[in-house]
Design a protein around this motif. Structure first.
Motif, PDB file in Angstrom:
ATOM      1  N   ASP A 160       0.845  -1.201   0.000  1.00 53.70           N
ATOM      2  CA  ASP A 160       0.000   0.000   0.000  1.00 53.70           C
ATOM      3  C   ASP A 160       0.881   1.252   0.000  1.00 53.70           C
ATOM      4  OD1 ASP A 160      -1.435   2.263   1.730  1.00 53.70           O
ATOM      5  OD2 ASP A 160      -2.964   1.066   0.729  1.00 53.70           O
ATOM      6  N   PRO A 161       0.807   2.085  -1.045  1.00 54.23           N
ATOM      7  CA  PRO A 161       1.717   3.242  -1.138  1.00 54.23           C
ATOM      8  C   PRO A 161       1.544   4.246  -0.015  1.00 54.23           C
ATOM      9  CG  PRO A 161      -0.009   3.335  -2.829  1.00 54.23           C
ATOM     10  CD  PRO A 161      -0.089   1.990  -2.213  1.00 54.23           C
ATOM     11  N   ASP A 162       0.334   4.420   0.484  1.00 57.30           N
ATOM     12  CA  ASP A 162       0.122   5.369   1.579  1.00 57.30           C
ATOM     13  C   ASP A 162       0.803   4.901   2.853  1.00 57.30           C
ATOM     14  OD1 ASP A 162      -1.391   7.101   0.022  1.00 57.30           O
ATOM     15  OD2 ASP A 162      -3.261   6.045   0.450  1.00 57.30           O
ATOM     16  N   ARG A 163       0.689   3.610   3.157  1.00 55.36           N
ATOM     17  CA  ARG A 163       1.350   3.090   4.357  1.00 55.36           C
ATOM     18  C   ARG A 163       2.866   3.095   4.189  1.00 55.36           C
ATOM     19  NH1 ARG A 163      -3.093  -0.596   4.515  1.00 55.36           N
ATOM     20  NH2 ARG A 163      -1.884  -2.168   3.389  1.00 55.36           N
ATOM     21  N   LEU A 164       3.340   2.721   3.005  1.00 64.32           N
ATOM     22  CA  LEU A 164       4.781   2.681   2.779  1.00 64.32           C
ATOM     23  C   LEU A 164       5.391   4.074   2.904  1.00 64.32           C
ATOM     24  CD1 LEU A 164       5.187   0.194  -0.224  1.00 64.32           C
ATOM     25  CD2 LEU A 164       5.135  -0.266   2.227  1.00 64.32           C
ATOM     26  N   ARG A 165       4.645   5.092   2.518  1.00 65.78           N
ATOM     27  CA  ARG A 165       5.145   6.466   2.555  1.00 65.78           C
ATOM     28  C   ARG A 165       5.456   6.905   3.983  1.00 65.78           C
ATOM     29  NH1 ARG A 165       1.010   8.707   0.440  1.00 65.78           N
ATOM     30  NH2 ARG A 165       1.585   8.105  -1.674  1.00 65.78           N
ATOM     31  N   ASP A 166       4.725   6.370   4.947  1.00 71.80           N
ATOM     32  CA  ASP A 166       4.897   6.786   6.341  1.00 71.80           C
ATOM     33  C   ASP A 166       5.931   5.961   7.103  1.00 71.80           C
ATOM     34  OD1 ASP A 166       3.106   8.821   6.137  1.00 71.80           O
ATOM     35  OD2 ASP A 166       1.421   7.735   7.010  1.00 71.80           O
ATOM     36  N   LEU A 167       6.518   4.953   6.450  1.00 75.11           N
ATOM     37  CA  LEU A 167       7.477   4.087   7.137  1.00 75.11           C
ATOM     38  C   LEU A 167       8.876   4.706   7.149  1.00 75.11           C
ATOM     39  CD1 LEU A 167       6.449   0.608   5.670  1.00 75.11           C
ATOM     40  CD2 LEU A 167       5.876   1.524   7.931  1.00 75.11           C
ATOM     41  N   ALA A 168       9.576   4.510   8.242  1.00 80.56           N
ATOM     42  CA  ALA A 168      10.978   4.911   8.334  1.00 80.56           C
ATOM     43  C   ALA A 168      11.826   3.730   7.881  1.00 80.56           C
ATOM     44  CB  ALA A 168      11.326   5.307   9.760  1.00 80.56           C
ATOM     45  N   ILE A 169      12.449   3.852   6.709  1.00 79.88           N
ATOM     46  CA  ILE A 169      13.197   2.749   6.113  1.00 79.88           C
ATOM     47  C   ILE A 169      14.678   3.112   6.024  1.00 79.88           C
ATOM     48  CG2 ILE A 169      13.523   1.345   4.033  1.00 79.88           C
ATOM     49  CD1 ILE A 169      10.532   1.708   3.461  1.00 79.88           C
ATOM     50  N   VAL A 170      15.515   2.269   6.603  1.00 80.37           N
ATOM     51  CA  VAL A 170      16.967   2.441   6.519  1.00 80.37           C
ATOM     52  C   VAL A 170      17.545   1.151   5.959  1.00 80.37           C
ATOM     53  CG1 VAL A 170      19.097   2.841   7.781  1.00 80.37           C
ATOM     54  CG2 VAL A 170      17.015   4.028   8.476  1.00 80.37           C
ATOM     55  N   PHE A 171      18.138   1.223   4.767  1.00 80.99           N
ATOM     56  CA  PHE A 171      18.722   0.032   4.161  1.00 80.99           C
ATOM     57  C   PHE A 171      20.045  -0.300   4.848  1.00 80.99           C
ATOM     58  CE2 PHE A 171      15.971   1.535   0.699  1.00 80.99           C
ATOM     59  CZ  PHE A 171      15.274   0.356   0.446  1.00 80.99           C
ATOM     60  N   LEU A 172      20.276  -1.598   5.049  1.00 84.09           N
ATOM     61  CA  LEU A 172      21.453  -2.060   5.772  1.00 84.09           C
ATOM     62  C   LEU A 172      22.515  -2.560   4.805  1.00 84.09           C
ATOM     63  CD1 LEU A 172      19.603  -3.978   8.611  1.00 84.09           C
ATOM     64  CD2 LEU A 172      20.668  -1.729   8.733  1.00 84.09           C
ATOM     65  N   PRO A 173      23.774  -2.512   5.218  1.00 77.35           N
ATOM     66  CA  PRO A 173      24.863  -3.002   4.351  1.00 77.35           C
ATOM     67  C   PRO A 173      24.663  -4.463   4.002  1.00 77.35           C
ATOM     68  CG  PRO A 173      25.737  -1.783   6.220  1.00 77.35           C
ATOM     69  CD  PRO A 173      24.266  -2.006   6.501  1.00 77.35           C
ATOM     70  N   VAL A 174      25.129  -4.835   2.826  1.00 77.26           N
ATOM     71  CA  VAL A 174      25.026  -6.224   2.375  1.00 77.26           C
ATOM     72  C   VAL A 174      26.069  -7.057   3.104  1.00 77.26           C
ATOM     73  CG1 VAL A 174      25.246  -7.787   0.427  1.00 77.26           C
ATOM     74  CG2 VAL A 174      24.169  -5.535   0.133  1.00 77.26           C
ATOM     75  N   GLY A 175      25.646  -8.140   3.764  1.00 73.45           N
ATOM     76  CA  GLY A 175      26.556  -9.001   4.502  1.00 73.45           C
ATOM     77  C   GLY A 175      26.852 -10.264   3.733  1.00 73.45           C
ATOM     78  N   ASP A 176      27.699 -11.086   4.311  1.00 72.44           N
ATOM     79  CA  ASP A 176      28.107 -12.315   3.645  1.00 72.44           C
ATOM     80  C   ASP A 176      26.924 -13.225   3.345  1.00 72.44           C
ATOM     81  OD1 ASP A 176      30.701 -11.515   3.675  1.00 72.44           O
ATOM     82  OD2 ASP A 176      31.208 -12.559   5.531  1.00 72.44           O
ATOM     83  N   LYS A 177      25.977 -13.318   4.266  1.00 69.74           N
ATOM     84  CA  LYS A 177      24.850 -14.221   4.077  1.00 69.74           C
ATOM     85  C   LYS A 177      23.991 -13.760   2.914  1.00 69.74           C
ATOM     86  CE  LYS A 177      24.476 -16.067   8.739  1.00 69.74           C
ATOM     87  NZ  LYS A 177      23.614 -16.270   9.902  1.00 69.74           N
ATOM     88  N   GLU A 178      23.980 -12.437   2.640  1.00 69.12           N
ATOM     89  CA  GLU A 178      23.165 -11.953   1.542  1.00 69.12           C
ATOM     90  C   GLU A 178      23.874 -12.081   0.206  1.00 69.12           C
ATOM     91  OE1 GLU A 178      20.603  -8.299   2.570  1.00 69.12           O
ATOM     92  OE2 GLU A 178      22.385  -8.144   3.814  1.00 69.12           O
ATOM     93  N   ARG A 179      25.213 -12.105   0.228  1.00 68.07           N
ATOM     94  CA  ARG A 179      25.952 -12.193  -1.024  1.00 68.07           C
ATOM     95  C   ARG A 179      25.902 -13.595  -1.615  1.00 68.07           C
ATOM     96  NH1 ARG A 179      29.915  -9.109   2.006  1.00 68.07           N
ATOM     97  NH2 ARG A 179      29.939  -6.940   1.303  1.00 68.07           N
ATOM     98  N   ARG A 180      25.784 -14.573  -0.741  1.00 64.98           N
ATOM     99  CA  ARG A 180      25.843 -15.961  -1.223  1.00 64.98           C
ATOM    100  C   ARG A 180      24.621 -16.313  -2.081  1.00 64.98           C
ATOM    101  NH1 ARG A 180      27.825 -17.224   4.092  1.00 64.98           N
ATOM    102  NH2 ARG A 180      25.811 -18.030   4.702  1.00 64.98           N
TER     103      ARG A 180
END
Length: 290
Positions: free
Chosen positions: A270-290
């Motif tokens: 839902d774009p209205d709900r997403l607009r109000d969220l505080a989103i901070v992207f995190l660094p890519v770690g080893d588990k995500e690279r695999r």
């Protein structure tokens, strides 16, 4: 007319800070906007002849509006016996030298928010919450805070200290759970990207649910190979996954974890709900690279 022009210019100059104060006080972007608008109505009718520090004066006006809103919110909750759910709010962070919250502060604030911490902030009295936010986040003096809540500077210091102890206690208690959940979500994204069905099953509770998918096999089959563009993030301080398109969040995946297993994955587009969220992207770690 000259005085009104001066006031409009000062308000526009400090509007970003005023909105940040209101957002941290109230925990809601929409309520923060309402508070800033109400503050403008008040200052536009005020006598500014004796105003020597426009930034401090405007902050005080917004803080008083927020205090009234918090007191009204608390009264409604008491009347409804807790029927209203807690709203997220930002916790303690080191003040930015300018008194504003910079990008680094925003990330630190978001990274330190946990579910338990949000609940604790929401259970503080309005005066405690105001003292804590204004002093610890925006470096407002206890003398100024005391004037807003009609207390002495020493009493305002005690309010902030009491709130800080409760917030820090909640933050410590939630750190381990948040870190564990972050690892689980990161591992799930890595397995999803690589299409590792077995690894997905190991992370899922046998009765896991995700949308129409019911059961670990169905959920794993749905996500296998499908999270190529999703990124690990903190959403309102909680580990989650976010899919964005051209820099705009289009879907947020939130995870319910019990006994180190994912029991539910909720997908919000839902774009209205997403607009109000505080989103901070995190660094890519080893588990995500695999």
């Amino acid at each position: 007319m000259v005085e009104q022009d001066w006031l409009s210019e000062r308000f526009a100059e400090h509007q970003g800070r005023l909105h940040a104060v209101a957002h941290r006080m109230l925990g809601s972007p929409s309520e923060a906007e309402d508070a800033v608008q109400e503050a403008w109505l008040r200052v536009s009718r005020a006598d500014t002849g004796q105003v020597e520090n426009p930034a401090g004066w405007l902050t005080t006006v917004v803080a008083r509006v927020c205090l009234n809103m918090l007191e009204a919110r608390r009264a409604r909750r008491e009347e409804s016996a807790g029927a209203l759910p807690p709203e997220p709010a930002a916790p303690h962070a080191s003040p930015h030298p300018s008194g504003r919250a910079g990008p680094e502060d925003e990330a630190l604030l978001a990274d330190s928010v946990g579910v338990a911490l949000m609940v604790v902030l929401d259970t503080l009295t309005p005066a405690e919450r105001l003292a804590f936010v204004l002093h610890d986040v925006f470096a407002v003096s206890f003398g100024e805070i005391g004037a807003i809540v009609d207390r002495s500077p020493a009493a305002a210091r005690q309010l902030a200290s009491r709130a800080r102890r409760r917030v820090q206690g909640a933050a410590g208690a939630s750190d381990a759970a948040r870190s564990a959940k972050r690892e689980i979500v990161a591992a799930f994204l890595a397995a999803s990207r690589s299409g590792d069905f077995t690894a997905l099953l190991e992370l899922l509770d046998p009765d896991a649910v995700a949308g129409e998918a019911r059961g670990a096999d169905a959920v794993a089959a749905f996500f296998a190979g499908r999270a190529q563009a999703a990124r690990l993030a903190l959403v309102d301080g909680v580990p989650a996954a976010v899919w964005s398109h051209r820099g705009r969040p289009k879907a947020v995946f939130t995870f319910t974890v019990s006994n180190e297993k994912i029991t539910r994955i909720a997908i919000d587009t839902d774009p209205d709900r997403l607009r109000d969220l505080a989103i901070v992207f995190l660094p890519v770690g080893d588990k995500e690279r695999r």
